[in-house]
Design a protein around this motif. Structure first.
Motif, PDB file in Angstrom:
ATOM      1  N   VAL A  98       9.410   2.836   4.788  1.00  0.00           N
ATOM      2  CA  VAL A  98      10.686   2.109   4.813  1.00  0.00           C
ATOM      3  C   VAL A  98      11.290   2.049   3.414  1.00  0.00           C
ATOM      4  O   VAL A  98      12.516   2.134   3.250  1.00  0.00           O
ATOM      5  N   PHE A 102      14.947   3.195   2.242  1.00  0.00           N
ATOM      6  CA  PHE A 102      15.882   2.404   1.435  1.00  0.00           C
ATOM      7  C   PHE A 102      16.464   3.255   0.303  1.00  0.00           C
ATOM      8  O   PHE A 102      17.684   3.285   0.091  1.00  0.00           O
ATOM      9  N   LEU A 375      16.674  -2.996   5.008  1.00  0.00           N
ATOM     10  CA  LEU A 375      15.562  -2.103   4.685  1.00  0.00           C
ATOM     11  C   LEU A 375      14.703  -2.679   3.562  1.00  0.00           C
ATOM     12  O   LEU A 375      13.467  -2.658   3.638  1.00  0.00           O
TER      13      LEU A 375
END
Length: 443
Positions: A98, A102, A375
């Protein structure tokens, strides 16, 4: 007889080869340690800015490119080593995946950015420093990281102290006497001193727990340097870094109590996640939010004021800009370079004269909108959940959460989530975790 002589010679040759390999490995380890110290020290930015200070007075635009090249040069080996060693699939399937989303979202924002050239530049540096943080996290144990961060902070602090003592130009802020040293800004000197202090304190904790040989001598040296770093922090006059240190201390204390309770009562992993971790997040986010919005009233209690061009006006602009483009944002670090962002209030622009929000949280909302902010929040929360066991099973395991929230607290007041900055690298490394402590090194 001949066979015995041959076998003995083969054994001797084998031992010689093993000895050479061991020595070569040792040399490589120390060369890598030296490189990481240079990497981290450079990303405090003061040394790099000082090196090119004279040239920037001749051609400021050209020297910005030179600084950018310097940061690329110093971070490239970290990216190469990270690619060579690789990142485990399990890590990519978790919060680090993740985190890369981002960073990728901020790179993608170049497509719709209102200042695409600046967004591309800033997003690339954000990604580079993120990869450098992943390299540090996956290559070194906790004790190694603490030593490397601690050692890397000291040269810049020492030269800053020397600059003040020798009365170098711009080493002291004339209007209030705050120390700046070689960092050109008190809010650049202070985080360096704060991290040096915190690393020293964590190392003292480890030494006192593990009691290695000559532990008293180690403790004395660490305490002396801790006091030096504390002096540099206080003389910088930065409330932001002092507040972040207090947050670090509060988080460290919380998880120390949890460790103590864990040894005495049975707290299941499910209880740790649902009750302890959730309560920790709710409490800390609530306190951080309250301090963020009511900090002027808090500072009034100690007779301090928020600097006009550093806080309230910038945040008001940032929030208004975010509401204009709430979903995908203006593009990473693009809004403040876009005239339309100020809604025809050029008068306020002439007063602020800034290119960032003085809050990384606002920068993220502006640059990536709700998607980018979501995010990042997922990374912070999920990474903490994955590292709960380390907190109470590893010596000084409190560091993971304390360092993460130290950076987050400081980032509510300054734009520290940004490429080519050591606090962004520290945040990435803290959220990623550490290499297994069984590996050979400082620890």
């Amino acid at each position: 007889m001949l066979c015995e002589v041959t076998n003995n010679r083969a054994e001797v040759d084998s031992l010689v080869v093993q000895s050479l390999q061991a020595n070569s490995s040792r040399i490589w380890h120390w060369l890598e340690y030296a490189y990481v110290v240079i990497l981290l020290g450079s990303l405090t930015q003061g040394p790099v800015n000082k090196i090119w200070e004279g040239s920037s007075q001749v051609d400021a635009r050209a020297i910005e490119i030179t600084k950018f090249a310097t940061y690329i040069l110093v971070q490239t080996p970290a990216m190469f080593l990270l690619v060579r060693r690789g990142i485990s699939k399990n890590l990519l399937k978790g919060p680090i995946g993740v985190l890369l989303l981002f960073v990728g979202w901020m790179l993608l924002s170049t497509l719709w950015a209102t200042s695409s050239s600046n967004t591309l530049f800033e997003a690339v540096t954000l990604a580079m420093t993120c990869f450098a943080g992943l390299y540090v996290a996956t290559s070194f144990t906790l004790v190694q990281q603490l030593n490397l961060f601690f050692v890397a902070m000291q040269p810049g602090l020492f030269f800053s102290w020397y600059a003040v003592r020798q009365n170098w130009s711009s080493s002291i802020q004339i209007e209030d006497g705050n120390w700046i040293g070689i960092y050109f800004n008190r809010n650049s000197l202070a985080p360096t001193a704060a991290l040096g202090l915190l690393c020293a304190a964590a190392l003292v904790w480890i030494v006192l727990v593990r009691r290695p040989k000559q532990w008293m001598a180690f403790t004395a040296v660490l305490v002396a340097l801790l006091m030096f770093d504390g002096l540099m922090l206080l003389r910088s006059g930065s409330s932001t870094s002092v507040g972040a240190v207090l947050v670090f201390g509060a988080v460290w204390l919380f998880w120390t109590v949890v460790r103590w309770l864990k040894r005495r009562i049975n707290i299941s992993p499910r209880q740790m996640l649902r009750s302890v971790y959730t309560g920790f997040l709710v409490s800390l986010i609530s306190v951080t939010t309250l301090v963020f919005y009511f900090q002027q009233r808090l500072l009034d209690l100690v007779g301090k004021k928020i600097d006009f061009n550093g806080r309230e006006v910038l945040w008001r602009f940032s929030w208004d800009g975010f509401t204009d483009r709430p979903i995908i944002g203006w593009g990473w670090m693009s809004a403040w370079r876009t005239q339309g962002f100020f809604n025809n209030r050029e008068f306020w622009w002439s007063l602020t004269n800034s290119y960032w929000s003085h809050s990384a949280m606002m920068d993220v909302l502006l640059g990536g909108g709700v998607i980018g902010a979501t995010l990042l929040v997922v990374v912070i929360v999920w990474s903490g959940a994955q590292q709960l066991e380390r907190v109470y099973s590893q010596t000084a395991g409190q560091w993971t959460f304390a360092a993460t929230w130290f950076v987050i607290a400081a980032s509510t007041q300054e734009s520290f989530i940004i490429g080519n900055h050591f606090l962004w690298l520290l945040l990435v490394a803290s959220m990623t975790g550490v290499k297994d402590d069984a590996s050979i090194g400082f620890g």
